[in-house]
Write a protein that holds these residues in place. Structure first.
Motif, PDB file in Angstrom:
ATOM      1  N   ARG A 254      21.647  15.217 -28.292  1.00 13.78           N
ATOM      2  CA  ARG A 254      20.924  15.038 -29.557  1.00 13.78           C
ATOM      3  C   ARG A 254      21.412  16.064 -30.583  1.00 13.78           C
ATOM      4  O   ARG A 254      21.688  17.210 -30.241  1.00 13.78           O
ATOM      5  N   TYR A 255      21.488  15.613 -31.822  1.00 18.48           N
ATOM      6  CA  TYR A 255      21.984  16.499 -32.874  1.00 18.48           C
ATOM      7  C   TYR A 255      21.063  17.688 -33.088  1.00 18.48           C
ATOM      8  O   TYR A 255      21.514  18.810 -33.350  1.00 18.48           O
ATOM      9  N   HIS A 256      19.748  17.463 -32.953  1.00 19.97           N
ATOM     10  CA  HIS A 256      18.836  18.588 -33.155  1.00 19.97           C
ATOM     11  C   HIS A 256      18.966  19.598 -32.009  1.00 19.97           C
ATOM     12  O   HIS A 256      18.718  20.788 -32.184  1.00 19.97           O
TER      13      HIS A 256
ATOM     14  N   ASN B 230      23.673  23.910 -38.336  1.00 20.65           N
ATOM     15  CA  ASN B 230      23.476  22.468 -38.575  1.00 20.65           C
ATOM     16  C   ASN B 230      24.837  21.824 -38.852  1.00 20.65           C
ATOM     17  O   ASN B 230      25.366  21.887 -39.953  1.00 20.65           O
TER      18      ASN B 230
ATOM     19  N   ASP C 195      20.012  10.267 -34.198  1.00 25.34           N
ATOM     20  CA  ASP C 195      19.854  11.644 -33.724  1.00 25.34           C
ATOM     21  C   ASP C 195      20.452  11.846 -32.336  1.00 25.34           C
ATOM     22  O   ASP C 195      20.121  12.795 -31.638  1.00 25.34           O
ATOM     23  N   GLU C 196      21.348  10.970 -31.938  1.00 29.00           N
ATOM     24  CA  GLU C 196      21.889  11.095 -30.596  1.00 29.00           C
ATOM     25  C   GLU C 196      23.276  10.488 -30.534  1.00 29.00           C
ATOM     26  O   GLU C 196      23.588   9.536 -31.250  1.00 29.00           O
TER      27      GLU C 196
END
Length: 814
Positions: A431-433, A442, A465-466
């Motif tokens: 996941r990007y987060h 970021n 987000d993935e």
């Protein structure tokens, strides 16, 4: 890991075209360090030392007899300068018209043997000489000193000799590679990482030029001469082979030999050198068998019976374990798979046909076999860390093509590729987060994609987000999302992570803080008393120890050398090595300490390690001054030091007891033994050729810490009332130690007796056979009032009665 700059450049042609400014060796070194491939050193490499700088091509114009020497010639040599050079030459073959190599004034030459020599204007037998006409050994080109080198006459006068001889020059990077980075154990792997960095930071789309995609191997219509089978599929996941006949074993061409020399390998012959070259190019080990030595038309990957004998390439017979994966023919073993070749199946000078192997052996099998037999090879190191299973056959074809080009021959039969269970690529979702949370930065999805695709990752799918990525087979260590974040971070650069305005800390309890403070307190005290802390090797030599000690020691299964084959059972011996080293350099007054671990095995066969404090003393404890004589180090000085150390740590109940079997003193706190103090025996000191007394104490740190925790810190007011000292002298048996006297005094339980101090010892037959006289000073104090003479006399009488009863002491009264 050693990487050649010139070798690396072969795969970076696109970089040289688009970003020539980054191709400086120093710049590449900085980039490699920034992406996790720490460059420990950059070393110039030259096949001819000095690169023939200052050596030029010249033409001999005149050659006459030296006026003052029968064996010297006086020449003039044209080097295209303003005037010919006058050079005195001692070579018997120098003659007019020859083209020669001339070392001009100011040039430094590096002979094959001997020290470098810088040319100066020299007067030889009364005639000035302005340089040297060189033989090949004088320039480091060869070993002949029969005469000067005579070069082709068509060479241009004055041209640098380096343009004719073309010495190979390179820069060699020594990379401190972490164990998990098998993907960087090759020049192609390093080139891939370098391109990923340049793509990300310079917004390029550069790929290393891989020789694996340029292979054009001729096909053979003949059947395969050998049948290949994998009987041990767990130990060998893929096995490929090809047969080449008509090869000619010969020295390697210069470009290949020089490439290997640059990374520290000695060229052997063209076939062996090609397999070594491929290993360092791609990271894939290869092995060449003499095809004529393969019996029964079969190549089998199998495990053999326990105890099967096998003679390896080093002519040693080894008994095989049932888990050793072997390469066998129709009759028996030929090679220990991925580790070491056999004596009778390898390539020899007479070899004309070979069977070339490329395989993927299981890392666990290879590691166990390598350690079991004590065989550490480049191939075993690669297989232990894992190899890229997807390139097994491609590398084989690349090697076969090189053999055809360099050693000749022709392919017989197809490429055999046995791959029983093709492996899929590992897939990881990230996941990007999570990337932002772990990295602190970021990253834009496009930047992440660019970094990962440059490193060989495939994107399976992407969401808001993935992302799902397939891990390249070359990166065997990547299995978790955190590994993906690490790849992104190192290519972007750890120095690119922004420092946040706020840093949030979670309170935590450090379980080891007390132990660290305790060690620090010990070290600070000893350093303050003039001791130097040493750190010695925990691996040492078994010859230092008795059979009794060795029976409970921890022996190395794969020792680094014959002199380092055991984990130290004691700190003593490694410290004596340091003592000896310093004494041999005229350092006579030595005080050392070390906090280190010792190792042993228990009766149950389990390994044990204990942290110990070792203290060594030798030489003078206190130098002589104008006020008095010096004090030599001895057992009692060291004992007093340890007593003072105990007090500084808060231990007030240290006791010393004589060891019943040796002359050493044992240190106790209550009933717990903490350590031992002794003078080193002459026999032990002779091992290190030490000729002055050495005193040593070893104390178990954990036991010492336990004693500290059992000794509560008590705060009390400084007494207002004076202390009183009384002396007592007595005659006792010579065998009675002072520690026994102290023990008897303590049994009186006189609370107001604060301390005792031995201040005199006298031994003489006049006192009686086997007797000695000792004098002790006793200090009494009452914290509530001033002691009276009556009270003091009463306590002294009780003390003397106790000594008379327990020790049969004869109290000496004035």
């Amino acid at each position: 890991m050693t990487i050649s700059y010139q070798w690396l450049c072969r795969y970076l042609g696109q970089v040289q075209e688009e970003l020539p400014e980054v191709m400086e060796p120093e710049r590449i070194g900085k980039i490699l360090t920034s992406i996790g491939l720490e460059v420990e050193s950059i070393t110039p490499f030259e096949t001819i030392q000095g690169g023939l700088s200052g050596v030029v091509i010249g033409k001999v114009l005149t050659c006459e007899q030296h006026p003052n020497a029968d064996k010297l010639r006086l020449t003039t040599v044209d080097i295209a300068a303003e005037a010919p050079l006058q050079i005195v030459c001692g070579a018997p073959n120098v003659a007019v018209g020859q083209t020669v190599a001339v070392a001009t004034v100011g040039t430094t030459i590096y002979p094959t043997s001997g020290d470098p020599l810088t040319m100066k204007v020299a007067k030889i037998r009364g005639v000035e000489s302005y340089g040297m006409i060189c033989a090949e050994d004088e320039l480091g080109i060869g070993s002949s000193h029969d005469g000067i080198m005579i070069l082709p006459n068509d060479l241009q006068v004055g041209m640098p000799a380096a343009e004719y001889f073309k010495p190979y020059q390179d820069f060699v990077y020594e990379i401190g590679l972490t164990p998990n980075r098998m993907d960087a154990m090759s020049h192609l792997g390093v080139a891939r990482d370098l391109c990923a960095y340049l793509n990300h930071h310079f917004k390029k789309d550069i790929r290393p030029t891989s020789p694996l995609v340029q292979v054009n191997l001729p096909e053979s219509t003949l059947p395969a001469p050998f049948e290949v089978t994998i009987e041990e599929a767990t130990g060998c996941k893929r096995y490929a082979g090809i047969t080449i006949q008509g090869v000619k074993v010969a020295p390697s061409p210069d470009w290949l030999a020089n490439a290997l020399r640059a990374i520290g390998l000695r060229p052997i012959n063209n076939l062996v050198d090609i397999t070594n070259y491929i290993l360092h190019e791609t990271g894939q080990p290869l092995h060449a068998f003499d095809a004529a030595a393969i019996k029964g038309g079969k190549v089998r990957v199998a495990c053999l019976k326990e105890g099967t004998p096998f003679i390896t390439l080093d002519e040693k017979e080894r008994k095989l374990d049932v888990s050793d994966v072997m390469i066998c023919d129709g009759e028996g073993p030929m090679c220990i798979a991925g580790v070491f070749g056999g004596l009778h199946s390898g390539v020899a000078d007479a070899t004309t046909s070979i069977f070339l192997e490329s395989a993927c052996f299981d890392s666990t099998f290879v590691r166990r076999t390598s350690l079991r037999h004590g065989l550490r090879t480049d191939a075993a190191t690669r297989f232990e860390k894992g190899v890229d299973i997807s390139q097994t056959a491609l590398v084989l074809k690349r090697a076969a093509q090189m053999i055809l080009e360099i050693a000749g021959g022709e392919i017989v039969g197809p490429v055999i590729d046995v791959y029983p269970s093709p492996q899929p690529k590992k897939e990881i979702a990230v996941r990007y987060h999570y990337i932002k949370k772990l990295s602190g930065k970021n990253y834009h999805p496009d930047a992440i994609r660019k970094i990962l695709t440059s490193l060989g990752f495939d994107f399976i799918k992407e969401g808001m987000d993935e992302m799902w990525v397939a891990v390249p087979f070359s990166k065997t260590d990547i299995s978790h999302p955190a590994d993906i974040v690490e790849e992104i971070l190192r290519i972007d650069g750890l120095d690119q992570i922004p420092i946040p305005e706020k840093i949030l800390l979670s309170p935590a309890v450090d379980r080891y803080a007390d132990k660290e403070k305790f060690r620090e307190k010990i070290a600070q005290y000893l350093a303050g008393r003039g001791f130097h802390e040493i750190v010695t090797n925990s691996i040492t030599n078994s010859k230092y120890y008795s059979e009794e000690v060795l029976s409970t020691s921890v022996k190395m299964l794969n020792s680094l050398s014959a002199d380092l084959d055991i984990m130290r059972p004691s700190l003593l011996e490694t410290g004596l090595e340091s003592i000896s080293y310093n004494l041999n350099r005229k350092m006579q007054q030595l005080r050392f300490f070390e906090i280190g671990k010792t190792y042993s095995t228990s009766e149950a066969g389990k390994y044990e390690e204990k942290e110990q404090l070792g203290i060594w003393m030798t030489g003078q404890w206190q130098d002589a001054t104008w006020k008095g004589q010096g004090i030599a180090s001895d057992l009692y000085v060291l004992k007093g030091l340890i007593d003072a150390l105990g007090l500084s740590l808060g231990i007030s109940n240290l006791q010393w007891k004589q060891n019943e079997h040796t002359a050493s003193l044992q240190l106790f706190s209550g009933k717990q033994q903490l350590g031992e103090l002794s003078e080193i025996s002459p026999k032990q000191m002779s091992t290190w050729d030490i000729k002055q007394p050495v005193y040593f104490a070893q104390i178990e740190v954990a036991a010492l810490l336990k004693a500290v925790r059992k000794s509560p810190v008590v705060y009390q007011e400084i007494p207002k009332f004076p202390s009183v000292q009384r002396d007592v002298a007595m005659i006792i048996d010579r065998k009675i130690t002072y520690s026994r006297v102290e023990e008897v005094i303590q049994q009186t339980n006189l609370r107001k007796l604060k301390s005792t101090r031995l201040f005199d010892v006298f031994e003489s037959d006049k006192l009686g056979q086997g007797k000695k006289s000792i004098a002790i000073s006793c200090t009494f104090q009452d914290v509530e009032k001033t002691l009276t003479d009556k009270e003091i006399d009463s306590m002294m009488n009780k003390l003397m009665q106790q000594l008379e009863q327990q020790l049969q002491a004869e109290i000496r009264k004035a």
